[in-house]
Design a protein around this motif. Sequence first.
Motif, PDB file in Angstrom:
ATOM      1  N   PHE A  94       0.826  -1.202   0.000  1.00 16.97           N
ATOM      2  CA  PHE A  94       0.000   0.000   0.000  1.00 16.97           C
ATOM      3  C   PHE A  94       0.864   1.257   0.000  1.00 16.97           C
ATOM      4  CE2 PHE A  94      -3.131  -3.053   1.802  1.00 16.97           C
ATOM      5  CZ  PHE A  94      -4.089  -2.914   0.821  1.00 16.97           C
ATOM      6  N   LEU A  95       2.025   1.200   0.647  1.00 16.16           N
ATOM      7  CA  LEU A  95       2.952   2.331   0.600  1.00 16.16           C
ATOM      8  C   LEU A  95       3.380   2.607  -0.837  1.00 16.16           C
ATOM      9  CD1 LEU A  95       5.546   2.316   3.530  1.00 16.16           C
ATOM     10  CD2 LEU A  95       4.156   4.202   2.727  1.00 16.16           C
ATOM     11  N   ALA A  96       3.658   1.540  -1.574  1.00 17.75           N
ATOM     12  CA  ALA A  96       4.065   1.704  -2.973  1.00 17.75           C
ATOM     13  C   ALA A  96       2.958   2.365  -3.787  1.00 17.75           C
ATOM     14  CB  ALA A  96       4.425   0.347  -3.568  1.00 17.75           C
ATOM     15  N   ARG A 114      11.104   2.753  -9.900  1.00 17.19           N
ATOM     16  CA  ARG A 114       9.816   2.436  -9.281  1.00 17.19           C
ATOM     17  C   ARG A 114       9.377   1.015  -9.641  1.00 17.19           C
ATOM     18  NH1 ARG A 114       5.836   4.353  -6.651  1.00 17.19           N
ATOM     19  NH2 ARG A 114       6.855   6.353  -6.407  1.00 17.19           N
ATOM     20  N   ARG A 115       9.564   0.629 -10.886  1.00 16.28           N
ATOM     21  CA  ARG A 115       9.197  -0.733 -11.282  1.00 16.28           C
ATOM     22  C   ARG A 115      10.042  -1.752 -10.528  1.00 16.28           C
ATOM     23  NH1 ARG A 115      10.059  -2.104 -17.468  1.00 16.28           N
ATOM     24  NH2 ARG A 115      12.210  -1.868 -16.735  1.00 16.28           N
ATOM     25  N   HIS A 116      11.334  -1.449 -10.375  1.00 14.75           N
ATOM     26  CA  HIS A 116      12.236  -2.345  -9.642  1.00 14.75           C
ATOM     27  C   HIS A 116      11.794  -2.497  -8.192  1.00 14.75           C
ATOM     28  CE1 HIS A 116      16.209  -4.156  -8.728  1.00 14.75           C
ATOM     29  NE2 HIS A 116      16.077  -3.522  -7.580  1.00 14.75           N
ATOM     30  N   LEU A 117      11.479  -1.374  -7.519  1.00 17.19           N
ATOM     31  CA  LEU A 117      11.070  -1.427  -6.115  1.00 17.19           C
ATOM     32  C   LEU A 117       9.720  -2.115  -5.951  1.00 17.19           C
ATOM     33  CD1 LEU A 117      12.210   1.999  -4.653  1.00 17.19           C
ATOM     34  CD2 LEU A 117      12.795  -0.256  -3.793  1.00 17.19           C
ATOM     35  N   MET A 264      14.258 -17.126   1.998  1.00 17.77           N
ATOM     36  CA  MET A 264      15.290 -16.744   1.034  1.00 17.77           C
ATOM     37  C   MET A 264      14.770 -15.674   0.076  1.00 17.77           C
ATOM     38  SD  MET A 264      17.892 -18.334   1.986  1.00 17.77           S
ATOM     39  CE  MET A 264      18.931 -17.842   0.622  1.00 17.77           C
ATOM     40  N   MET A 265      13.480 -15.765  -0.315  1.00 23.66           N
ATOM     41  CA  MET A 265      12.894 -14.728  -1.165  1.00 23.66           C
ATOM     42  C   MET A 265      12.856 -13.390  -0.450  1.00 23.66           C
ATOM     43  SD  MET A 265       9.717 -16.523  -3.199  1.00 23.66           S
ATOM     44  CE  MET A 265       9.370 -14.968  -4.046  1.00 23.66           C
ATOM     45  N   ILE A 266      12.478 -13.391   0.833  1.00 24.00           N
ATOM     46  CA  ILE A 266      12.427 -12.146   1.606  1.00 24.00           C
ATOM     47  C   ILE A 266      13.803 -11.503   1.667  1.00 24.00           C
ATOM     48  CG2 ILE A 266      12.008 -11.177   3.897  1.00 24.00           C
ATOM     49  CD1 ILE A 266       9.914 -13.425   4.284  1.00 24.00           C
ATOM     50  N   ILE A 267      14.821 -12.299   1.967  1.00 26.41           N
ATOM     51  CA  ILE A 267      16.190 -11.776   2.068  1.00 26.41           C
ATOM     52  C   ILE A 267      16.665 -11.259   0.714  1.00 26.41           C
ATOM     53  CG2 ILE A 267      18.590 -12.424   2.517  1.00 26.41           C
ATOM     54  CD1 ILE A 267      17.474 -14.469   4.570  1.00 26.41           C
ATOM     55  N   THR A 268      16.421 -12.036  -0.343  1.00 23.92           N
ATOM     56  CA  THR A 268      16.895 -11.662  -1.683  1.00 23.92           C
ATOM     57  C   THR A 268      16.275 -10.355  -2.153  1.00 23.92           C
ATOM     58  OG1 THR A 268      17.225 -13.984  -2.264  1.00 23.92           O
ATOM     59  CG2 THR A 268      17.050 -12.404  -4.079  1.00 23.92           C
ATOM     60  N   PHE A 269      14.937 -10.243  -2.045  1.00 27.01           N
ATOM     61  CA  PHE A 269      14.279  -9.030  -2.528  1.00 27.01           C
ATOM     62  C   PHE A 269      14.579  -7.836  -1.626  1.00 27.01           C
ATOM     63  CE2 PHE A 269      11.630 -12.099  -4.898  1.00 27.01           C
ATOM     64  CZ  PHE A 269      11.717 -11.518  -6.149  1.00 27.01           C
ATOM     65  N   GLY A 270      14.864  -8.079  -0.343  1.00 33.07           N
ATOM     66  CA  GLY A 270      15.290  -6.988   0.525  1.00 33.07           C
ATOM     67  C   GLY A 270      16.629  -6.418   0.088  1.00 33.07           C
ATOM     68  N   ILE A 271      17.566  -7.310  -0.263  1.00 29.90           N
ATOM     69  CA  ILE A 271      18.877  -6.852  -0.748  1.00 29.90           C
ATOM     70  C   ILE A 271      18.736  -6.126  -2.089  1.00 29.90           C
ATOM     71  CG2 ILE A 271      21.125  -7.653  -1.595  1.00 29.90           C
ATOM     72  CD1 ILE A 271      20.918  -9.942   0.442  1.00 29.90           C
ATOM     73  N   LEU A 272      17.906  -6.656  -2.980  1.00 34.28           N
ATOM     74  CA  LEU A 272      17.711  -6.028  -4.287  1.00 34.28           C
ATOM     75  C   LEU A 272      17.088  -4.631  -4.135  1.00 34.28           C
ATOM     76  CD1 LEU A 272      16.424  -9.031  -6.429  1.00 34.28           C
ATOM     77  CD2 LEU A 272      18.628  -7.877  -6.623  1.00 34.28           C
ATOM     78  N   SER A 273      16.159  -4.489  -3.182  1.00 38.96           N
ATOM     79  CA  SER A 273      15.529  -3.175  -3.000  1.00 38.96           C
ATOM     80  C   SER A 273      16.524  -2.138  -2.516  1.00 38.96           C
ATOM     81  CB  SER A 273      14.376  -3.292  -2.013  1.00 38.96           C
ATOM     82  OG  SER A 273      14.861  -3.496  -0.708  1.00 38.96           O
ATOM     83  N   ALA A 274      17.476  -2.562  -1.683  1.00 45.76           N
ATOM     84  CA  ALA A 274      18.488  -1.648  -1.173  1.00 45.76           C
ATOM     85  C   ALA A 274      19.424  -1.181  -2.284  1.00 45.76           C
ATOM     86  CB  ALA A 274      19.284  -2.317  -0.053  1.00 45.76           C
ATOM     87  N   ARG A 275      19.482  -1.932  -3.383  1.00 49.32           N
ATOM     88  CA  ARG A 275      20.348  -1.579  -4.516  1.00 49.32           C
ATOM     89  C   ARG A 275      19.568  -0.873  -5.621  1.00 49.32           C
ATOM     90  NH1 ARG A 275      25.152  -4.123  -4.987  1.00 49.32           N
ATOM     91  NH2 ARG A 275      24.971  -4.181  -7.259  1.00 49.32           N
ATOM     92  N   SER A 276      18.366  -0.400  -5.314  1.00 45.36           N
ATOM     93  CA  SER A 276      17.499   0.168  -6.350  1.00 45.36           C
ATOM     94  C   SER A 276      18.089   1.418  -7.004  1.00 45.36           C
ATOM     95  CB  SER A 276      16.121   0.493  -5.759  1.00 45.36           C
ATOM     96  OG  SER A 276      16.240   1.448  -4.733  1.00 45.36           O
ATOM     97  N   LYS A 277      18.873   2.201  -6.258  1.00 41.73           N
ATOM     98  CA  LYS A 277      19.438   3.417  -6.826  1.00 41.73           C
ATOM     99  C   LYS A 277      20.435   3.104  -7.942  1.00 41.73           C
ATOM    100  CE  LYS A 277      18.984   6.340  -2.738  1.00 41.73           C
ATOM    101  NZ  LYS A 277      19.694   7.172  -1.728  1.00 41.73           N
TER     102      LYS A 277
END
Length: 278
Positions: A94-96, A114-117, A264-277
Amino acid sequence: MLLAGLGFAIMGAFVKAGAARFSPSELVFYRSAFGLLMITVIVCWQGKPLKTPLFAMQMRRAGVGFSALLLFFYALAHLPLATAITLNYTSPMFLALLSPWLLNAEPALSHRQRRHLNLCILGGFIGVCLVLQPAIQSNQLLAGALGLLSGIGAALAYVHVKQLGVEGEPDWRTVFYFTLVCSIASGAWMLVDHVTPLRWQDLPLLCGLGISATLSQLALTRAYRTGRTLTVASLAYSTVVFATLIGVVIWQEALSGIEIAGMMMIITFGILSARSKQ
């Protein structure tokens, strides 16, 4: 946000341990009252002013946050634990959806960012569903709807936290007003609902509940004040991973292959979101 996720998982362990003796209203009250006392002592000792030029905004944040907490506890009482937590953790999604209209002060994301996040947030939520494997029966639709509203309310509360940070409000002041409103409202709720006589043996549990909740709120407020909102929101899913691991260590809860894949999905997508910039 990772520290906040760990803190909320520890808080959840204290709630689980205290649920056999205390009602949900009592746990909300002690969580808030201990935090209020802790923040007040620190503020008075350091001589910081509690008066805020953004009192109305602070009250809106506290009111929305407490309402979301009430809805979450109702869902916890009437739904399976996994289902209630999953519905509450729709808040990053909902934040997104809300951020383009409610977070104008934040630097704009490119379409690719935005699409990545958004994909990271969706992927993290799928991971949460794999870990918790929620289910709703036909007679639980009302509780399910209120649980979903708790996720929307949490998202709105985090928007307010971000806006307060943009306006220059310090973290401790935002947490102070939140715990103040929650203490007053949940105290009244507890008096109407049920009051369990306290014993000395209860103090370690209640202190642990209050301290972990307060430190987590401070970390969460700092994260939303200083970080990119959607990145911080996607890292909030880490609470599920920490809570699951605590359940394995303390209560010897077994993990299935699906649950491990979800973590593992939670950890992976959390790391990917931190690299969004990038």
